[in-house]
Design an enzyme around this catalytic site. Structure first.
Site, PDB file in Angstrom:
ATOM      1  N   HIS A  29      -9.172 -14.254  -6.837  1.00  0.00           N
ATOM      2  CA  HIS A  29     -10.056 -14.002  -5.687  1.00  0.00           C
ATOM      3  C   HIS A  29     -10.833 -15.259  -5.300  1.00  0.00           C
ATOM      4  O   HIS A  29     -12.057 -15.225  -5.149  1.00  0.00           O
ATOM      5  CB  HIS A  29     -11.015 -12.852  -6.000  1.00  0.00           C
ATOM      6  CG  HIS A  29     -11.521 -12.152  -4.770  1.00  0.00           C
ATOM      7  ND1 HIS A  29     -11.846 -10.813  -4.760  1.00  0.00           N
ATOM      8  CD2 HIS A  29     -11.773 -12.602  -3.509  1.00  0.00           C
ATOM      9  CE1 HIS A  29     -12.285 -10.469  -3.551  1.00  0.00           C
ATOM     10  NE2 HIS A  29     -12.246 -11.545  -2.777  1.00  0.00           N
ATOM     11  N   ASP A  77      -3.173  -6.342  15.411  1.00  0.00           N
ATOM     12  CA  ASP A  77      -4.591  -6.007  15.256  1.00  0.00           C
ATOM     13  C   ASP A  77      -4.900  -4.852  16.200  1.00  0.00           C
ATOM     14  O   ASP A  77      -5.340  -5.065  17.337  1.00  0.00           O
ATOM     15  CB  ASP A  77      -5.466  -7.224  15.576  1.00  0.00           C
ATOM     16  CG  ASP A  77      -6.905  -7.050  15.118  1.00  0.00           C
ATOM     17  OD1 ASP A  77      -7.486  -5.987  15.401  1.00  0.00           O
ATOM     18  OD2 ASP A  77      -7.441  -7.969  14.468  1.00  0.00           O
ATOM     19  N   ARG A 136      -8.564  -7.681   1.158  1.00  0.00           N
ATOM     20  CA  ARG A 136      -9.240  -6.793   0.203  1.00  0.00           C
ATOM     21  C   ARG A 136      -8.168  -6.215  -0.697  1.00  0.00           C
ATOM     22  O   ARG A 136      -7.074  -5.863  -0.233  1.00  0.00           O
ATOM     23  CB  ARG A 136      -9.987  -5.666   0.927  1.00  0.00           C
ATOM     24  CG  ARG A 136     -11.159  -6.142   1.771  1.00  0.00           C
ATOM     25  CD  ARG A 136     -12.310  -6.636   0.896  1.00  0.00           C
ATOM     26  NE  ARG A 136     -13.433  -7.127   1.693  1.00  0.00           N
ATOM     27  CZ  ARG A 136     -13.603  -8.391   2.058  1.00  0.00           C
ATOM     28  NH1 ARG A 136     -12.689  -9.293   1.727  1.00  0.00           N
ATOM     29  NH2 ARG A 136     -14.647  -8.754   2.755  1.00  0.00           N
ATOM     30  N   GLU A 168     -10.445  -5.210  -9.541  1.00  0.00           N
ATOM     31  CA  GLU A 168     -10.919  -6.457 -10.166  1.00  0.00           C
ATOM     32  C   GLU A 168     -12.158  -6.171 -11.017  1.00  0.00           C
ATOM     33  O   GLU A 168     -13.009  -5.386 -10.638  1.00  0.00           O
ATOM     34  CB  GLU A 168     -11.286  -7.481  -9.079  1.00  0.00           C
ATOM     35  CG  GLU A 168     -10.113  -7.960  -8.248  1.00  0.00           C
ATOM     36  CD  GLU A 168     -10.549  -8.918  -7.138  1.00  0.00           C
ATOM     37  OE1 GLU A 168     -11.723  -9.350  -7.138  1.00  0.00           O
ATOM     38  OE2 GLU A 168      -9.735  -9.223  -6.280  1.00  0.00           O
TER      39      GLU A 168
END
Length: 333
Positions: free
Chosen positions: A251, A148, A210, A234
């Protein structure tokens, strides 16, 4: 009386606001500029794009999205016009972690050649979701690499590795980042053909973050395994990637009953503060930090992603229907 437009697929909200406001429940496709022109507040999910084309000329002063992300909201536009925007960070984090480890368990169960030594799990993005994924991974006996860069820059590098280290050392990589195109650490197509080529040990890529964090075309042509919940474009998902994927869901990784209770409660409580309402949403039963202890058996018993995979592969054109009519599942307790 204050008017509130509510996306009809937000669960656990009907009846909460009616005593204090005039409420219209609309399907996503019905939330148009004309529909919100006289609305004071708008409550949505990820499919409603909140920008000038929807909001210009309206009196909307509050937007609540019962989701973690805000990619669908033009935050700069809202800021300039004094529109308060509220999301629900972390609301579905335990459910996404449940999806990740259930999908990983399915993969481990079907592997013809086992991983030698402890499996190395690279977790890219260690926020609400990634932190639970990493903690549960350690409890399950995996070697966990936490990546991260924004957190490492702010907090110090101890406990974090670089993306190059993730690529070099991971058997499995799971992504839990926001979608960003600019800045010091853009995440758009973070996992692309180059990433995959530079990861010699990598055998499974998982995306419940995402869709565009992973280049879906690159994944479709890659030799390894994939588990995908978030897709590019999508609901018009890549059929080649769908056919290839071991786990393929519409999703819904975060679609637990507890997660939805949390998301709705967070938005309604913000609405209370904004308008001085006193609505009382039902609270979740499971802890927002995720179960304190897990076993792979408990996770697998709590959720079988192969059932959702079979449904999506049988009817990929029904992506939105499968998502909107999903039978919310319990979290791992």
């Amino acid at each position: 009386m204050i008017k509130i437009v509510v996306e009809s697929h937000i669960p656990y909200i009907k009846g909460l606001l009616e005593p204090m406001a005039r409420v219209e429940y609309l399907d996503t496709c019905e939330i148009t500029a004309a529909a919100v022109r006289d609305a004071d507040a708008l409550l949505v999910r990820t499919r409603t794009r909140c920008d000038a084309s929807l909001l210009e000329g309206s009196r909307v002063g509050f937007i609540g999205t019962a989701t973690i992300g805000t990619d669908h909201i033009d935050l700069d536009y809202c800021r300039e016009r004094g529109i308060e925007v509220v999301n629900a960070p972390g609301c579905n984090a335990p459910a996404v972690a449940q999806w990740v480890h259930a999908a990983l368990g399915c993969w481990l169960g079907q592997m013809p050649v086992p991983v030698h030594g402890p499996l190395t799990l690279g977790v890219v993005g260690v926020g609400h979701v990634g932190s639970i994924v990493a903690r549960w991974g350690r409890e399950l006996g995996y070697r966990v690499l936490q990546c991260d860069p924004p957190r490492a820059a702010a907090e110090g590098s101890e406990g974090f590795v670089t993306l190059d280290q993730v690529k070099a050392q991971s058997d499995v990589v799971t992504f839990h980042t926001p979608l960003t195109h600019e800045g010091q650490w853009p995440t758009f197509h973070m996992c692309d053909a180059q990433f995959l080529a530079q990861a010699p040990r990598l055998r499974l890529v998982m995306n419940a973050a995402r869709g565009a964090v992973c280049d879906n075309s690159a994944l479709a042509g890659w030799a390894g395994d994939v588990a995908i919940d978030c897709w590019e474009h999508e609901p018009a998902i890549d059929r080649q990637l769908l056919a290839k994927a071991l786990v393929a869901t519409p999703h819904i990784a975060g679609y637990s009953s507890d997660g939805k209770h949390r998301g709705t409660a967070m938005v309604v409580e913000a609405l209370n503060r904004h308008f001085g309402f006193h609505a009382r949403p039902v609270q979740a039963q499971a802890p927002a930090s995720g179960a304190s202890q897990v076993t792979l058996e408990r996770i697998m018993r709590s959720y079988d992603p192969m059932l959702d995979t079979a449904r999506l592969k049988a009817c990929p054109h029904d992506f939105e229907r499968l998502r909107n009519n999903y039978d919310l599942r319990p979290e791992v307790m």
